[in-house]
Enzyme design. Sequence first.
Site, PDB file in Angstrom:
ATOM      1  N   TRP A 189      18.781-126.363 -23.024  1.00  0.00           N
ATOM      2  CA  TRP A 189      18.419-127.413 -23.980  1.00  0.00           C
ATOM      3  C   TRP A 189      19.089-127.243 -25.344  1.00  0.00           C
ATOM      4  O   TRP A 189      19.067-128.153 -26.166  1.00  0.00           O
ATOM      5  CB  TRP A 189      16.892-127.436 -24.200  1.00  0.00           C
ATOM      6  N   ASN A 190      19.672-126.073 -25.633  1.00  0.00           N
ATOM      7  CA  ASN A 190      20.034-125.811 -27.034  1.00  0.00           C
ATOM      8  C   ASN A 190      21.302-126.514 -27.516  1.00  0.00           C
ATOM      9  O   ASN A 190      21.418-126.837 -28.691  1.00  0.00           O
ATOM     10  CB  ASN A 190      20.081-124.304 -27.324  1.00  0.00           C
ATOM     11  N   LYS A 213      21.886-130.754 -13.148  1.00  0.00           N
ATOM     12  CA  LYS A 213      20.466-130.710 -13.500  1.00  0.00           C
ATOM     13  C   LYS A 213      20.393-130.358 -14.986  1.00  0.00           C
ATOM     14  O   LYS A 213      20.629-129.228 -15.385  1.00  0.00           O
ATOM     15  CB  LYS A 213      19.700-129.666 -12.681  1.00  0.00           C
ATOM     16  N   ALA A 215      18.612-129.964 -18.816  1.00  0.00           N
ATOM     17  CA  ALA A 215      17.382-129.277 -19.234  1.00  0.00           C
ATOM     18  C   ALA A 215      16.247-130.286 -19.386  1.00  0.00           C
ATOM     19  O   ALA A 215      16.453-131.362 -19.953  1.00  0.00           O
ATOM     20  CB  ALA A 215      17.628-128.551 -20.548  1.00  0.00           C
ATOM     21  N   GLY A 267      21.831-120.452 -19.229  1.00  0.00           N
ATOM     22  CA  GLY A 267      20.426-120.329 -19.580  1.00  0.00           C
ATOM     23  C   GLY A 267      20.065-118.871 -19.759  1.00  0.00           C
ATOM     24  O   GLY A 267      20.928-118.023 -20.025  1.00  0.00           O
ATOM     25  N   SER A 268      18.801-118.585 -19.585  1.00  0.00           N
ATOM     26  CA  SER A 268      18.322-117.231 -19.857  1.00  0.00           C
ATOM     27  C   SER A 268      18.748-116.255 -18.759  1.00  0.00           C
ATOM     28  O   SER A 268      18.945-116.642 -17.601  1.00  0.00           O
ATOM     29  CB  SER A 268      16.793-117.245 -19.941  1.00  0.00           C
ATOM     30  N   GLU A 289      26.343-118.080 -17.547  1.00  0.00           N
ATOM     31  CA  GLU A 289      26.425-117.938 -19.009  1.00  0.00           C
ATOM     32  C   GLU A 289      25.005-117.686 -19.486  1.00  0.00           C
ATOM     33  O   GLU A 289      24.200-118.604 -19.569  1.00  0.00           O
ATOM     34  CB  GLU A 289      26.993-119.221 -19.638  1.00  0.00           C
ATOM     35  N   LEU A 290      24.703-116.429 -19.767  1.00  0.00           N
ATOM     36  CA  LEU A 290      23.297-116.046 -19.965  1.00  0.00           C
ATOM     37  C   LEU A 290      22.990-115.662 -21.417  1.00  0.00           C
ATOM     38  O   LEU A 290      23.725-116.020 -22.329  1.00  0.00           O
ATOM     39  CB  LEU A 290      22.955-114.926 -18.985  1.00  0.00           C
ATOM     40  N   ARG A 317      23.126-121.196 -37.478  1.00  0.00           N
ATOM     41  CA  ARG A 317      23.662-122.256 -36.626  1.00  0.00           C
ATOM     42  C   ARG A 317      22.619-122.574 -35.559  1.00  0.00           C
ATOM     43  O   ARG A 317      22.071-121.669 -34.932  1.00  0.00           O
ATOM     44  CB  ARG A 317      24.949-121.754 -35.970  1.00  0.00           C
ATOM     45  N   CYS A 323      22.939-118.684 -27.968  1.00  0.00           N
ATOM     46  CA  CYS A 323      23.164-117.411 -27.275  1.00  0.00           C
ATOM     47  C   CYS A 323      24.048-116.504 -28.124  1.00  0.00           C
ATOM     48  O   CYS A 323      24.030-115.287 -27.997  1.00  0.00           O
ATOM     49  CB  CYS A 323      23.823-117.668 -25.927  1.00  0.00           C
ATOM     50  N   GLU A 420      16.017-111.472 -27.359  1.00  0.00           N
ATOM     51  CA  GLU A 420      16.641-112.611 -28.046  1.00  0.00           C
ATOM     52  C   GLU A 420      15.602-113.264 -28.943  1.00  0.00           C
ATOM     53  O   GLU A 420      14.538-113.658 -28.464  1.00  0.00           O
ATOM     54  CB  GLU A 420      17.060-113.642 -26.989  1.00  0.00           C
ATOM     55  N   SER A 480      33.230-120.030 -31.426  1.00  0.00           N
ATOM     56  CA  SER A 480      33.251-120.912 -30.251  1.00  0.00           C
ATOM     57  C   SER A 480      34.383-121.919 -30.378  1.00  0.00           C
ATOM     58  O   SER A 480      34.540-122.537 -31.436  1.00  0.00           O
ATOM     59  CB  SER A 480      31.923-121.649 -30.138  1.00  0.00           C
TER      60      SER A 480
HETATM   61  N1  LIG Z   1      25.883-117.598 -22.548  1.00  0.00           N
HETATM   62  C1  LIG Z   1      25.872-118.893 -22.823  1.00  0.00           C
HETATM   63  O1  LIG Z   1      26.892-119.563 -22.819  1.00  0.00           O
HETATM   64  C2  LIG Z   1      24.587-119.584 -23.173  1.00  0.00           C
HETATM   65  C3  LIG Z   1      24.643-120.852 -23.758  1.00  0.00           C
HETATM   66  C4  LIG Z   1      23.454-121.487 -24.085  1.00  0.00           C
HETATM   67  C5  LIG Z   1      22.234-120.879 -23.833  1.00  0.00           C
HETATM   68  N2  LIG Z   1      22.219-119.650 -23.270  1.00  0.00           N
HETATM   69  C6  LIG Z   1      20.942-118.977 -23.037  1.00  0.00           C
HETATM   70  O2  LIG Z   1      19.980-119.915 -22.571  1.00  0.00           O
HETATM   71  C7  LIG Z   1      18.674-119.529 -22.976  1.00  0.00           C
HETATM   72  C8  LIG Z   1      17.992-120.710 -23.618  1.00  0.00           C
HETATM   73  O3  LIG Z   1      18.013-121.790 -22.789  1.00  0.00           O
HETATM   74  P1  LIG Z   1      16.787-122.199 -21.864  1.00  0.00           P
HETATM   75  O4  LIG Z   1      15.505-121.846 -22.515  1.00  0.00           O
HETATM   76  O5  LIG Z   1      17.008-123.617 -21.473  1.00  0.00           O
HETATM   77  O6  LIG Z   1      16.992-121.239 -20.629  1.00  0.00           O
HETATM   78  P2  LIG Z   1      16.244-121.279 -19.226  1.00  0.00           P
HETATM   79  O7  LIG Z   1      16.822-120.185 -18.423  1.00  0.00           O
HETATM   80  O8  LIG Z   1      14.784-121.348 -19.377  1.00  0.00           O
HETATM   81  O9  LIG Z   1      16.669-122.691 -18.623  1.00  0.00           O
HETATM   82  C9  LIG Z   1      18.018-123.043 -18.426  1.00  0.00           C
HETATM   83  C10 LIG Z   1      18.079-124.143 -17.402  1.00  0.00           C
HETATM   84  O10 LIG Z   1      17.616-123.631 -16.164  1.00  0.00           O
HETATM   85  C11 LIG Z   1      16.591-124.458 -15.654  1.00  0.00           C
HETATM   86  N3  LIG Z   1      15.712-123.653 -14.827  1.00  0.00           N
HETATM   87  C12 LIG Z   1      14.670-122.886 -15.220  1.00  0.00           C
HETATM   88  N4  LIG Z   1      14.118-122.294 -14.143  1.00  0.00           N
HETATM   89  C13 LIG Z   1      14.857-122.670 -13.057  1.00  0.00           C
HETATM   90  C14 LIG Z   1      14.786-122.388 -11.654  1.00  0.00           C
HETATM   91  N5  LIG Z   1      13.860-121.600 -11.151  1.00  0.00           N
HETATM   92  N6  LIG Z   1      15.699-122.948 -10.848  1.00  0.00           N
HETATM   93  C15 LIG Z   1      16.667-123.751 -11.334  1.00  0.00           C
HETATM   94  N7  LIG Z   1      16.771-124.059 -12.652  1.00  0.00           N
HETATM   95  C16 LIG Z   1      15.874-123.520 -13.501  1.00  0.00           C
HETATM   96  C17 LIG Z   1      15.972-125.084 -16.878  1.00  0.00           C
HETATM   97  O11 LIG Z   1      15.270-126.259 -16.549  1.00  0.00           O
HETATM   98  C18 LIG Z   1      17.213-125.353 -17.713  1.00  0.00           C
HETATM   99  O12 LIG Z   1      17.861-126.510 -17.261  1.00  0.00           O
HETATM  100  C19 LIG Z   1      18.887-118.377 -23.919  1.00  0.00           C
HETATM  101  O13 LIG Z   1      18.648-117.179 -23.254  1.00  0.00           O
HETATM  102  C20 LIG Z   1      20.358-118.500 -24.305  1.00  0.00           C
HETATM  103  O14 LIG Z   1      20.933-117.304 -24.753  1.00  0.00           O
HETATM  104  C21 LIG Z   1      23.351-118.991 -22.915  1.00  0.00           C
HETATM  105  O1  LIG Z   2      24.062-121.069 -26.972  1.00  0.00           O
HETATM  106  C1  LIG Z   2      25.161-120.712 -26.667  1.00  0.00           C
HETATM  107  C2  LIG Z   2      26.389-121.571 -26.653  1.00  0.00           C
HETATM  108  C3  LIG Z   2      26.922-121.682 -28.018  1.00  0.00           C
HETATM  109  C4  LIG Z   2      28.386-121.954 -28.095  1.00  0.00           C
HETATM  110  O2  LIG Z   2      29.022-122.429 -27.152  1.00  0.00           O
HETATM  111  O3  LIG Z   2      28.916-121.666 -29.164  1.00  0.00           O
END
Ligand SMILES: NC(=O)c1ccc[n+]([C@@H]2O[C@H](COP(=O)([O-])OP(=O)(O)OC[C@H]3O[C@@H](n4cnc5c(N)ncnc54)[C@H](O)[C@@H]3O)[C@@H](O)[C@H]2O)c1
Ligand SMILES: O=CCCC(=O)O
Length: 520
Positions: A189-190, A213, A215, A267-268, A289-290, A317, A323, A420, A480
Amino acid sequence: MIPVTPAAATGCHNPTDEGVIVTVTAQPAVTAERETRLLASVPTGLLINGEWRDAASGKTFDVEDPATGKVLLSIADAGPEDGAAALDAAAAAQESWAKVPPRERGEILRRAFDLVTERAEDFALLMTLEMGKPLAEARGEVTYGAEFLRWFSEEAVRAFGRYSVSPDGKSRLLVTKKPVGPCLLITPWNFPLAMATRKIAPAVAAGCTMVLKSANLTPLTSQLFAAVMQEAGLPAGVLNVIPTSTAGATTGPLIKDSRLRKLSFTGSTEVGRRLLADASENVLRTSMELGGNAPFLVFEDADLDAAVTGAMAAKLRNMGEACTAANRFIVHESVAGEFAEKFAAKMKGMTTARGTEPESKVGPLIDAKSRDKVHELVSDAVAGGAKAVLGGGPVEGPGYFYQPTILSGVAEGTRILSEEIFGPVAPIITFSSEDEAVRLANNTEYGLVAYVFTKDINRGIRMGERLETGMLGLNAGVISNAAAPFGGVKQSGLGREGGLEGIEEYLYTQYIGIADPYAG
Ligand SMILES: NC(=O)c1ccc[n+]([C@@H]2O[C@H](COP(=O)([O-])OP(=O)(O)OC[C@H]3O[C@@H](n4cnc5c(N)ncnc54)[C@H](O)[C@@H]3O)[C@@H](O)[C@H]2O)c1
Ligand SMILES: O=CCCC(=O)O
């Protein structure tokens, strides 16, 4: 049209609004009527095989404004049946889509870039409404997110293979690149636009079909973006979009389906780890990408004003909901006091307000759970002996706002240094030697990005060699860029998005051995 500095074209954005990266020189009032008009233009259905439709169950879910808690829109809530229909469409379109000439695929992306750029104000406002970030930052994300479309429009025609003579001269080796096939893309979602374009653009360029899919907290931007992709000429079935409130139940069966060839997740780490386990069943290609826990190192020879500017960008930011957010400020003991003072003086001016308000520099956090987690980490640090130099608590009133906060004297081993934060909170710890700085920085299971401030170029290069991260900002607080490979090591993930590497995630290599053309 809002004039922005040419530097905005780099796609980076800086909440300090000091002209360092983005300067917004005019701020039109956002009227309720404009919000209503924009929301009315957002498709509310699922996009399956080129058609917008209701969920099979007829269910919908609400999307809320995190600044006011008000419902913005209700959209179709996909279930397993809809997920299956989306994969049916993607699988059926794969063969013909892979045959579309690369130039044509690139031109669709280029048209999408133009359309997103034309509608930049709509995309920016929509992100501000559903996610909370200040409009100036949302505009920066539009520039950044659109750039993936332009970058991969140019990469589409460069998926080169090779032809060579075998070392013994007796055969010929033909190496080609082919699309991996139908992909499941899961976004957070971010950064509602950029995290989607960073996956969709290389997949389109490579010739893959997709199920996206989005967020559940911020699906609206993806809905509008999917409509733009249709307008840009993307054929039916190539991109299918299934917003859902039941992520696991809806996408789980797709990951088990043998027609799916790739899972790209942002995501996470917690969810990514589980999805990796699921993906192992069919040995899927994966990109992960976690999460991150970025160290921000300030050496004794750093230009402290530049370090503070970098710290503001790396911390504030996206309200710290990135992340890449600096999570631990590791500062040489001889400059820690001065750094904290200068940092606090800058942070003090960061007004929290709904992102549509002209004075907003820091928007709300995404929901009550996130705000409560941030406060729990701050309270735990303070209980462990840290001092709040600035802020330290939630903002009273509606919305999930948190005060920009600086903590000094944070004890090693405190939760805030290992988890985090995902909020506008900067914990500071000190070091006395380079070895100690490296030990503290690497003391985490994450390895996404690190920031190093020093005037000594050799030290900067040594840090690149010694820090266990996929990316390093050297005297820079935001790095980025669509042209750079974004990604982490350790538990921050697998694979790279953007850069020359980004398209490779959606291609596989095929080798064709050819018999000696001179034989018999
Ligand atoms: N490394 C990167 O590029 C990057 C970029 C952006 C965000 N992030 C990370 O994302 C996290 C924040 O985002 P978030 O809260 O949306 O993360 P999240 O892991 O809760 O959710 C990410 C996505 O996964 C989906 N999801 C959750 N459970 C699932 C399941 N069991 N099966 C399939 N899909 C599922 C969510 O609905 C959402 O679309 C932070 O940890 C952040 O660091 C990483
Ligand atoms: O949240 C992580 C992604 C941020 C970025 O692409 O700079």
